[in-house]
Write a protein that holds these residues in place. Structure first.
Motif, PDB file in Angstrom:
ATOM      1  N   THR A  65      -4.347  -0.770  -6.578  1.00 56.26           N
ATOM      2  CA  THR A  65      -3.554  -0.890  -5.355  1.00 56.26           C
ATOM      3  C   THR A  65      -4.373  -1.385  -4.166  1.00 56.26           C
ATOM      4  O   THR A  65      -3.836  -2.076  -3.303  1.00 56.26           O
ATOM      5  CB  THR A  65      -2.874   0.445  -4.996  1.00 56.26           C
TER       6      THR A  65
ATOM      7  N   LEU B 155      -2.738 -10.122  -6.601  1.00 50.44           N
ATOM      8  CA  LEU B 155      -4.012  -9.427  -6.786  1.00 50.44           C
ATOM      9  C   LEU B 155      -5.144 -10.318  -6.309  1.00 50.44           C
ATOM     10  O   LEU B 155      -5.239 -11.474  -6.714  1.00 50.44           O
ATOM     11  CB  LEU B 155      -4.201  -9.097  -8.268  1.00 50.44           C
TER      12      LEU B 155
ATOM     13  N   SER C 240      -6.451  -3.718  -4.065  1.00 46.43           N
ATOM     14  CA  SER C 240      -6.620  -5.167  -4.143  1.00 46.43           C
ATOM     15  C   SER C 240      -5.299  -5.923  -4.173  1.00 46.43           C
ATOM     16  O   SER C 240      -5.284  -7.135  -4.324  1.00 46.43           O
ATOM     17  CB  SER C 240      -7.432  -5.516  -5.396  1.00 46.43           C
ATOM     18  N   LEU C 241      -4.181  -5.204  -4.026  1.00 46.38           N
ATOM     19  CA  LEU C 241      -2.857  -5.823  -4.135  1.00 46.38           C
ATOM     20  C   LEU C 241      -2.223  -6.060  -2.780  1.00 46.38           C
ATOM     21  O   LEU C 241      -2.446  -5.307  -1.837  1.00 46.38           O
ATOM     22  CB  LEU C 241      -1.913  -4.922  -4.942  1.00 46.38           C
ATOM     23  N   SER C 242      -1.411  -7.099  -2.723  1.00 35.38           N
ATOM     24  CA  SER C 242      -0.466  -7.262  -1.624  1.00 35.38           C
ATOM     25  C   SER C 242       0.892  -7.505  -2.266  1.00 35.38           C
ATOM     26  O   SER C 242       0.997  -7.714  -3.464  1.00 35.38           O
ATOM     27  CB  SER C 242      -0.877  -8.417  -0.707  1.00 35.38           C
TER      28      SER C 242
ATOM     29  N   ASN D   1       3.953  -6.159  -3.902  1.00 36.38           N
ATOM     30  CA  ASN D   1       4.270  -4.915  -4.601  1.00 36.38           C
ATOM     31  C   ASN D   1       2.964  -4.174  -4.910  1.00 36.38           C
ATOM     32  O   ASN D   1       2.141  -4.651  -5.670  1.00 36.38           O
ATOM     33  CB  ASN D   1       5.029  -5.243  -5.889  1.00 36.38           C
ATOM     34  N   THR D   2       2.774  -3.011  -4.324  1.00 36.07           N
ATOM     35  CA  THR D   2       1.548  -2.239  -4.541  1.00 36.07           C
ATOM     36  C   THR D   2       1.803  -0.954  -5.327  1.00 36.07           C
ATOM     37  O   THR D   2       1.024  -0.011  -5.255  1.00 36.07           O
ATOM     38  CB  THR D   2       0.881  -1.893  -3.195  1.00 36.07           C
TER      39      THR D   2
ATOM     40  N   ARG E  86       3.572  -9.041  -7.441  1.00 35.31           N
ATOM     41  CA  ARG E  86       2.252  -8.534  -7.092  1.00 35.31           C
ATOM     42  C   ARG E  86       1.336  -9.723  -6.834  1.00 35.31           C
ATOM     43  O   ARG E  86       1.393 -10.705  -7.558  1.00 35.31           O
ATOM     44  CB  ARG E  86       1.639  -7.741  -8.248  1.00 35.31           C
TER      45      ARG E  86
END
Length: 113
Positions: free
Chosen positions: A34, A22, A36-38, A40-41, A20
């Motif tokens: 999710t 963040l 703010s994630l790239s 693994n979301t 992940r």
């Protein structure tokens, strides 16, 4: 009996799920936010995960563990360039905000045993 917590010094990467990344800006986010994630979301950690290894990149962040949102005066400071190993339970409740004007990245990997 002594009070001790014995852990595996050599955790095994969880090969069933990706890392992940963040983005931490000026509003509180979690490792499960999710938007703010790239990478693994997924909206939860894998059921096999016991530890999260994370490192702080680009800027310092503040973190709280009590359900409240951190701000520029509240929360523990995690310094850019350092890495941390947390129990998955800690990672689930942690909330982050940047500590200053520059957004940060948190790169997090899931580990088993």
């Amino acid at each position: 009996m002594p009070n001790s917590n014995v852990v595996n010094l050599y955790p095994v990467p969880n090969g069933t799920i990706g890392d992940r990344v963040l983005t931490v800006a000026d509003s509180a986010v979690t490792l499960l936010t999710t938007a703010s994630l790239s990478g693994n979301t997924a909206p939860s950690f894998d059921s096999l995960t016991r530890y999260i290894v994370l490192d702080i990149q680009d800027a310092d962040v503040r973190v709280t563990y009590d359900g409240g949102d951190p701000d520029t005066n509240t929360g523990h400071i995690l310094f850019a360039g350092r890495s941390y190993t947390w129990a998955v339970e800690t990672a689930r409740v942690a909330k982050f905000i940047r500590d200053g004007g520059t957004s940060a990245k948190i790169h997090a990997s899931e580990f088993t045993q």
